[in-house]
Motif scaffolding. Structure first.
Motif, PDB file in Angstrom:
ATOM      1  N   VAL A  66       0.662  -1.158   0.296  1.00  0.00           N
ATOM      2  CA  VAL A  66      -0.062   0.111  -0.213  1.00  0.00           C
ATOM      3  C   VAL A  66       1.010   1.227  -0.126  1.00  0.00           C
ATOM      4  CG1 VAL A  66      -1.799   1.395   1.347  1.00  0.00           C
ATOM      5  CG2 VAL A  66      -1.947  -1.209   1.127  1.00  0.00           C
ATOM      6  N   ASN A  67       1.948   1.164   0.857  1.00  0.00           N
ATOM      7  CA  ASN A  67       2.972   2.392   0.829  1.00  0.00           C
ATOM      8  C   ASN A  67       3.260   2.701  -0.506  1.00  0.00           C
ATOM      9  OD1 ASN A  67       2.485   2.690   3.481  1.00  0.00           O
ATOM     10  ND2 ASN A  67       4.500   1.783   4.103  1.00  0.00           N
ATOM     11  N   ASP A  68       3.933   1.585  -1.144  1.00  0.00           N
ATOM     12  CA  ASP A  68       4.450   1.858  -2.529  1.00  0.00           C
ATOM     13  C   ASP A  68       3.423   2.318  -3.574  1.00  0.00           C
ATOM     14  OD1 ASP A  68       6.880   1.440  -1.617  1.00  0.00           O
ATOM     15  OD2 ASP A  68       7.188  -0.654  -2.632  1.00  0.00           O
ATOM     16  N   LEU A  69       2.308   1.676  -3.715  1.00  0.00           N
ATOM     17  CA  LEU A  69       1.213   2.163  -4.259  1.00  0.00           C
ATOM     18  C   LEU A  69       0.797   3.526  -4.149  1.00  0.00           C
ATOM     19  CD1 LEU A  69      -0.861   0.962  -6.378  1.00  0.00           C
ATOM     20  CD2 LEU A  69      -2.383   0.456  -4.772  1.00  0.00           C
ATOM     21  N   SER A  70       0.798   4.013  -3.108  1.00  0.00           N
ATOM     22  CA  SER A  70       0.536   5.622  -2.632  1.00  0.00           C
ATOM     23  C   SER A  70       1.666   6.297  -3.575  1.00  0.00           C
ATOM     24  CB  SER A  70       0.359   5.751  -1.103  1.00  0.00           C
ATOM     25  OG  SER A  70       0.531   7.069  -0.822  1.00  0.00           O
ATOM     26  N   VAL A  71       2.865   6.060  -3.588  1.00  0.00           N
ATOM     27  CA  VAL A  71       4.144   6.704  -4.495  1.00  0.00           C
ATOM     28  C   VAL A  71       3.785   6.671  -5.837  1.00  0.00           C
ATOM     29  CG1 VAL A  71       6.506   6.771  -4.598  1.00  0.00           C
ATOM     30  CG2 VAL A  71       5.670   6.396  -2.453  1.00  0.00           C
ATOM     31  N   TYR A  72       3.482   5.478  -6.116  1.00  0.00           N
ATOM     32  CA  TYR A  72       3.409   5.227  -7.610  1.00  0.00           C
ATOM     33  C   TYR A  72       2.058   5.661  -8.333  1.00  0.00           C
ATOM     34  CZ  TYR A  72       6.683   1.243  -7.963  1.00  0.00           C
ATOM     35  OH  TYR A  72       7.910   0.381  -8.092  1.00  0.00           O
ATOM     36  N   THR A  73       0.911   5.850  -7.447  1.00  0.00           N
ATOM     37  CA  THR A  73      -0.115   6.510  -7.727  1.00  0.00           C
ATOM     38  C   THR A  73      -0.264   7.915  -7.675  1.00  0.00           C
ATOM     39  OG1 THR A  73      -1.486   5.950  -5.546  1.00  0.00           O
ATOM     40  CG2 THR A  73      -1.647   4.584  -7.651  1.00  0.00           C
ATOM     41  N   GLY A  91     -14.916  -5.467  -6.291  1.00  0.00           N
ATOM     42  CA  GLY A  91     -14.206  -6.821  -6.775  1.00  0.00           C
ATOM     43  C   GLY A  91     -13.072  -6.799  -7.566  1.00  0.00           C
ATOM     44  N   PHE A  92     -12.419  -5.502  -7.604  1.00  0.00           N
ATOM     45  CA  PHE A  92     -11.281  -5.035  -8.783  1.00  0.00           C
ATOM     46  C   PHE A  92      -9.851  -5.320  -8.009  1.00  0.00           C
ATOM     47  CE2 PHE A  92     -14.627  -1.930 -10.633  1.00  0.00           C
ATOM     48  CZ  PHE A  92     -15.146  -2.871 -11.256  1.00  0.00           C
ATOM     49  N   VAL A  93     -10.003  -5.359  -6.762  1.00  0.00           N
ATOM     50  CA  VAL A  93      -8.641  -5.410  -6.068  1.00  0.00           C
ATOM     51  C   VAL A  93      -8.807  -6.361  -5.152  1.00  0.00           C
ATOM     52  CG1 VAL A  93      -7.641  -3.239  -6.921  1.00  0.00           C
ATOM     53  CG2 VAL A  93      -8.496  -3.519  -4.515  1.00  0.00           C
ATOM     54  N   ARG A  94      -7.759  -6.870  -4.389  1.00  0.00           N
ATOM     55  CA  ARG A  94      -7.720  -7.523  -3.259  1.00  0.00           C
ATOM     56  C   ARG A  94      -6.553  -7.279  -2.532  1.00  0.00           C
ATOM     57  NH1 ARG A  94      -5.605 -11.394  -6.306  1.00  0.00           N
ATOM     58  NH2 ARG A  94      -3.899 -12.818  -5.292  1.00  0.00           N
ATOM     59  N   ARG A  95      -6.368  -7.181  -1.124  1.00  0.00           N
ATOM     60  CA  ARG A  95      -5.521  -6.800  -0.125  1.00  0.00           C
ATOM     61  C   ARG A  95      -5.157  -8.101   0.803  1.00  0.00           C
ATOM     62  NH1 ARG A  95      -7.407  -0.996   1.899  1.00  0.00           N
ATOM     63  NH2 ARG A  95      -9.622  -1.850   1.590  1.00  0.00           N
ATOM     64  N   GLU A  96      -3.575  -8.456   0.730  1.00  0.00           N
ATOM     65  CA  GLU A  96      -3.318  -9.427   1.409  1.00  0.00           C
ATOM     66  C   GLU A  96      -2.299  -9.111   2.420  1.00  0.00           C
ATOM     67  OE1 GLU A  96      -1.911 -12.607  -1.091  1.00  0.00           O
ATOM     68  OE2 GLU A  96      -3.880 -12.846  -2.314  1.00  0.00           O
ATOM     69  N   GLN A  97      -2.491  -9.787   3.541  1.00  0.00           N
ATOM     70  CA  GLN A  97      -1.325  -9.346   4.572  1.00  0.00           C
ATOM     71  C   GLN A  97      -0.037  -9.786   4.265  1.00  0.00           C
ATOM     72  OE1 GLN A  97      -3.169 -10.577   8.467  1.00  0.00           O
ATOM     73  NE2 GLN A  97      -0.987 -10.978   9.314  1.00  0.00           N
ATOM     74  N   GLY A  98       1.062  -9.121   4.499  1.00  0.00           N
ATOM     75  CA  GLY A  98       2.350  -9.496   4.420  1.00  0.00           C
ATOM     76  C   GLY A  98       2.899 -10.986   4.899  1.00  0.00           C
ATOM     77  N   VAL A  99       3.470 -11.587   4.251  1.00  0.00           N
ATOM     78  CA  VAL A  99       3.852 -12.930   4.840  1.00  0.00           C
ATOM     79  C   VAL A  99       5.241 -12.772   6.066  1.00  0.00           C
ATOM     80  CG1 VAL A  99       5.132 -15.116   4.261  1.00  0.00           C
ATOM     81  CG2 VAL A  99       3.577 -13.803   2.419  1.00  0.00           C
ATOM     82  N   THR A 100       5.935 -11.826   5.830  1.00  0.00           N
ATOM     83  CA  THR A 100       7.069 -11.709   7.083  1.00  0.00           C
ATOM     84  C   THR A 100       6.523 -10.674   8.106  1.00  0.00           C
ATOM     85  OG1 THR A 100       8.245 -10.158   5.815  1.00  0.00           O
ATOM     86  CG2 THR A 100       8.742 -12.557   5.493  1.00  0.00           C
ATOM     87  N   ARG A 103       1.869  -6.336   9.257  1.00  0.00           N
ATOM     88  CA  ARG A 103       1.275  -4.884   9.337  1.00  0.00           C
ATOM     89  C   ARG A 103       1.187  -4.477   7.905  1.00  0.00           C
ATOM     90  NH1 ARG A 103       5.808  -2.531  13.061  1.00  0.00           N
ATOM     91  NH2 ARG A 103       6.952  -4.122  11.569  1.00  0.00           N
ATOM     92  N   ILE A 104       2.020  -5.022   7.088  1.00  0.00           N
ATOM     93  CA  ILE A 104       2.158  -4.710   5.557  1.00  0.00           C
ATOM     94  C   ILE A 104       0.968  -5.412   4.643  1.00  0.00           C
ATOM     95  CG2 ILE A 104       3.695  -4.984   3.456  1.00  0.00           C
ATOM     96  CD1 ILE A 104       6.062  -4.574   5.105  1.00  0.00           C
ATOM     97  N   ARG A 105       0.602  -4.561   3.821  1.00  0.00           N
ATOM     98  CA  ARG A 105      -0.630  -5.188   3.005  1.00  0.00           C
ATOM     99  C   ARG A 105      -0.268  -4.970   1.538  1.00  0.00           C
ATOM    100  NH1 ARG A 105      -2.307  -6.895   6.992  1.00  0.00           N
ATOM    101  NH2 ARG A 105      -4.094  -6.308   8.060  1.00  0.00           N
ATOM    102  N   HIS A 106      -0.335  -6.183   0.927  1.00  0.00           N
ATOM    103  CA  HIS A 106      -0.134  -5.876  -0.498  1.00  0.00           C
ATOM    104  C   HIS A 106      -1.197  -6.002  -1.248  1.00  0.00           C
ATOM    105  CE1 HIS A 106       4.219  -6.968  -0.335  1.00  0.00           C
ATOM    106  NE2 HIS A 106       3.992  -7.545   0.796  1.00  0.00           N
ATOM    107  N   VAL A 107      -1.544  -5.273  -2.368  1.00  0.00           N
ATOM    108  CA  VAL A 107      -2.673  -5.146  -3.136  1.00  0.00           C
ATOM    109  C   VAL A 107      -2.627  -5.688  -4.558  1.00  0.00           C
ATOM    110  CG1 VAL A 107      -4.257  -3.209  -4.098  1.00  0.00           C
ATOM    111  CG2 VAL A 107      -2.758  -2.850  -2.162  1.00  0.00           C
TER     112      VAL A 107
END
Length: 159
Positions: A66-73, A91-100, A103-107
């Protein structure tokens, strides 16, 4: 050895530079016009500029944080959060919790999100082509190289 580019003479006022010679002003007008051109087309799809910008970035950089997406967008985190809530609800995106780090979410873009962006792309491409009408390949390449240098000079993130 890297050669230093000679600095432009320091000018103390915007009036001395002039709006038509002040690059930030011109860039802002260009992007404002580009977004205004697309706004009506996207509204017919039920989308906003920030939503399409998010889908566009994810179409080429899926799974970013989400942090990187904020920068890119170029969307502030609070606005991006609301944008992602809406896109996820559609239903256009999904957010997933970081593996390691939980607190981090990947989109990620869903198949429906990719299809929605595919519908938005022709209007974006047409507006892009119109913007660069009568700009030849060499001018376009020089502009991109200059913009990349400028971004490197001012960026706060490594991306």
């Amino acid at each position: 050895m890297e050669q230093k580019v000679e600095k432009r003479q320091r000018i103390s006022t915007l009036g001395q530079i002039g709006l038509q010679q002040f690059a930030p002003y011109l860039m802002n007008r260009i992007m404002g016009r580009y977004n205004a051109t697309l706004r009506d087309d996207f509204r017919k799809q039920g989308l906003t500029i920030p939503q399409v910008r998010t889908l566009a970035v994810l179409s080429v950089a899926d799974g970013v944080t989400v942090n990187d997406l904020s920068v890119y967008t170029v969307i502030e985190q609070s606005t991006l959060s609301r944008t992602l809530d809406t896109l996820e609800g559609q239903g256009f995106v999904r957010r997933e919790q970081g593996v390691t780090d939980s607190r981090i979410r990947h989109v990620f873009l869903t198949d429906e999100g990719r299809a929605e962006f595919t519908r938005a792309w022709p209007a974006m491409h047409d507006a892009f082509e119109a913007m660069f009408d009568d700009v030849d390949d060499a001018e376009y390449s020089a502009l991109i190289a200059t913009l990349q240098k400028m971004l490197k000079n001012i960026r706060k993130h490594d991306i």
